[in-house]
Design a protein around this motif. Structure first.
Motif, short mmCIF file in Angstrom:
data_model
loop_
_atom_site.label_atom_id
_atom_site.label_comp_id
_atom_site.label_asym_id
_atom_site.label_seq_id
_atom_site.Cartn_x
_atom_site.Cartn_y
_atom_site.Cartn_z
N ASP A 27 13.86 3.76 0.99
CA ASP A 27 13.73 4.78 2.03
C ASP A 27 12.58 5.75 1.74
OD1 ASP A 27 15.86 3.71 3.37
OD2 ASP A 27 17.33 5.11 2.58
N ASP A 28 12.13 5.79 0.49
CA ASP A 28 11.01 6.66 0.15
C ASP A 28 9.71 6.18 0.79
OD1 ASP A 28 12.56 8.34 -1.42
OD2 ASP A 28 12.18 7.19 -3.26
N VAL A 29 9.62 4.89 1.08
CA VAL A 29 8.38 4.35 1.65
C VAL A 29 8.62 3.48 2.88
CG1 VAL A 29 7.10 4.41 -0.53
CG2 VAL A 29 8.47 2.40 0.04
N VAL A 30 9.86 3.45 3.36
CA VAL A 30 10.21 2.62 4.51
C VAL A 30 11.10 3.41 5.47
CG1 VAL A 30 11.41 0.53 5.28
CG2 VAL A 30 10.09 0.49 3.15
N ASP A 31 10.81 3.28 6.77
CA ASP A 31 11.66 3.90 7.80
C ASP A 31 11.87 2.89 8.92
OD1 ASP A 31 12.90 5.36 9.77
OD2 ASP A 31 11.47 7.02 9.78
N MET A 32 13.03 2.25 8.90
CA MET A 32 13.33 1.22 9.90
C MET A 32 14.12 1.74 11.09
SD MET A 32 12.04 -1.80 9.14
CE MET A 32 10.52 -0.91 8.73
N THR A 53 0.82 -1.21 0.00
CA THR A 53 0.00 0.00 0.00
C THR A 53 0.86 1.26 0.00
OG1 THR A 53 -0.16 -0.06 2.43
CG2 THR A 53 -1.92 -1.12 1.19
N SER A 54 2.01 1.20 0.66
CA SER A 54 2.90 2.38 0.69
C SER A 54 3.44 2.66 -0.71
CB SER A 54 4.04 2.16 1.68
OG SER A 54 4.87 1.08 1.29
N ILE A 55 3.66 1.61 -1.50
CA ILE A 55 4.15 1.77 -2.88
C ILE A 55 3.04 2.34 -3.76
CG2 ILE A 55 5.01 0.54 -4.90
CD1 ILE A 55 6.29 -1.49 -2.98
N TYR A 56 1.83 1.80 -3.61
CA TYR A 56 0.70 2.29 -4.39
C TYR A 56 0.50 3.80 -4.16
CZ TYR A 56 -0.70 -2.66 -4.82
OH TYR A 56 -0.74 -4.01 -5.07
N ILE A 57 0.46 4.19 -2.89
CA ILE A 57 0.21 5.60 -2.54
C ILE A 57 1.33 6.49 -3.03
CG2 ILE A 57 -0.16 7.24 -0.65
CD1 ILE A 57 -2.51 5.33 -1.12
N ALA A 62 13.11 2.83 -6.58
CA ALA A 62 14.55 2.56 -6.54
C ALA A 62 15.09 2.61 -5.12
CB ALA A 62 15.29 3.55 -7.43
N SER A 63 14.65 3.57 -4.35
CA SER A 63 15.12 3.72 -2.96
C SER A 63 13.99 3.39 -2.00
CB SER A 63 15.60 5.15 -2.71
OG SER A 63 15.93 5.33 -1.34
N PHE A 102 12.01 -6.29 0.34
CA PHE A 102 11.39 -5.22 -0.46
C PHE A 102 11.46 -5.55 -1.95
CE2 PHE A 102 11.25 -0.90 -2.37
CZ PHE A 102 10.05 -0.47 -1.83
N ASP A 103 12.58 -6.12 -2.37
CA ASP A 103 12.73 -6.53 -3.77
C ASP A 103 11.76 -7.65 -4.12
OD1 ASP A 103 14.71 -4.66 -4.16
OD2 ASP A 103 16.38 -6.07 -3.89
N ILE A 104 11.62 -8.62 -3.20
CA ILE A 104 10.66 -9.71 -3.41
C ILE A 104 9.25 -9.14 -3.57
CG2 ILE A 104 9.51 -11.68 -2.31
CD1 ILE A 104 12.20 -12.38 -1.01
N LEU A 105 8.91 -8.19 -2.71
CA LEU A 105 7.59 -7.57 -2.76
C LEU A 105 7.34 -6.91 -4.11
CD1 LEU A 105 4.97 -6.50 -1.44
CD2 LEU A 105 6.31 -4.56 -0.59
N GLN A 106 8.28 -6.10 -4.56
CA GLN A 106 8.08 -5.38 -5.81
C GLN A 106 8.03 -6.34 -7.01
OE1 GLN A 106 8.97 -0.98 -5.93
NE2 GLN A 106 11.01 -1.81 -5.55
N ASN A 107 8.82 -7.40 -6.96
CA ASN A 107 8.79 -8.39 -8.05
C ASN A 107 7.43 -9.08 -8.13
OD1 ASN A 107 11.43 -7.86 -8.82
ND2 ASN A 107 12.30 -9.47 -7.53
#
Length: 337
Positions: A322-327, A95-99, A319-320, A299-304
């Motif tokens: 960090d645009d949608v993730v903050d660990m 959902t973070s990628i979609y938004i 590509a990064s 994250f790569d598995i998710l996008q694939n």
């Protein structure tokens, strides 16, 4: 006479100590808790660490009052964040990628990865002693809504296993899926616990396969908030993250009876044996990681998977992460303030 005076002095001292202790407790209880509006995607033992954190008081120990509601879908949980009716949602990280790709005014960020496998199970109407994915040929599966994590995991598994001529029904609302199957719809159904084990115990279905084991590592469910909320409320996010991590640690060492008692309030009407069986099933497939980070590999598995399922174009991959993730909050767990 001296004995009486000594007794009175001791009594007075004890009263002072008791009053002082009560005063301290009163002051502690008077400290207001920070209210957090929380939305979970569905109600499932798949999210046991969260319920443990609520039941065992780990959120309150962190000074948080978590007001929980069930959205019945990651899309609805994400919408609640954008609308401001939820502060934090437990949803699929996709959902973070979609938004983000919508380029709107608000973006979402994943700050805690709760599960590292898909949590659904494939059940059959007829008993199959040695289930093979080829058994699905020409059959109908009651599945999840299009674009949802369990639907995409199922579809990717079918592709990987080269299961052909399989019809997946994706237009039945989550709360109605089990009832639809019990009434005769579909040859197979994809369900989470404890609903899956309940249907089996009632003799209405048989276990065929675990999608989590069949597909492998997959970051299915994450805690997400808007970038604005995270920036303005870093202490709340840190406390929330710490409480959930404590719930996961407690779950990994507690006895079966302790776990059952802690989860029962969230699954009224579910037999105790089903609750603990569901927990053990999720534990055995490595659902809850001891390190709740969303890694670059995950994250790569998710996008694939998103690309494979046609909900994300290859050139729309982020590509990064960090645009949608903050660990950063996960990395701070256990560190002193």
């Amino acid at each position: 006479m001296n004995v009486r005076k000594i007794s009175l002095v001791l009594l007075a001292t004890m009263l002072v100590i008791v009053v002082a202790a009560c005063g301290k407790n009163s002051n502690k209880e008077s400290v207001p808790l920070t209210k957090v509006k929380f939305s979970e995607v569905i109600r499932s033992i798949f999210y046991a660490p969260h319920y443990i954190a609520m039941s065992k008081g780990f959120f309150k120990e962190q000074g948080l009052d978590v007001d929980m509601n069930t959205a019945q879908g990651s899309d609805k949980g994400a919408a609640a964040l954008i609308a401001g009716t939820a502060d934090i949602s437990l949803v699929g990280p996709e959902t973070s990628i979609y938004i983000y790709n919508q380029k709107g005014d608000k973006t979402l960020k994943v700050f805690h990865q709760l599960t590292s496998k898909d949590g659904s199970f494939l059940l059959s109407r007829e008993k199959l002693d040695n289930f093979k994915w080829s058994d699905l040929q020409g059959k109908t599966i009651i599945g999840w809504r299009p674009g949802s994590a369990p639907q995409m995991v199922l579809n990717s598994t079918l592709l990987k296993e080269q299961a052909k001529d399989v019809k997946v029904v994706t237009n039945i609302a989550a709360p109605a899926m089990a009832g639809a199957f019990a009434s005769g719809q579909g040859d197979f159904i994809q369900l989470f616990e404890p609903v899956a084990s309940t249907l089996v115990k009632e003799g209405k279905a048989y276990f065929a396969a675990s999608l989590g084991e069949a597909f492998g590592p997959f970051p299915e469910t994450s805690y997400v908030a808007t970038s604005d909320f995270i920036r303005k409320n870093p202490q709340t996010i840190q406390k929330f993250t710490t409480a959930v991590a404590e719930g996961a640690r407690w779950l990994s060492t507690a006895s079966k009876d302790e776990i059952t008692q802690a989860l029962k309030p969230f699954f009224e009407g579910t037999p105790e044996d089903i609750i603990i069986q569901s927990v053990e099933r999720y534990k055995s497939q490595g659902t809850w990681s001891t390190d709740p980070q969303l890694t670059k590999e995950q994250f790569d598995i998710l996008q694939n998977v998103l690309v494979e399922n046609g909900v994300l174009k290859a050139d729309e991959k982020i590509a990064s992460m960090d645009d949608v993730v903050d660990m950063s909050f996960v990395k701070n767990i256990g560190k002193s303030d």
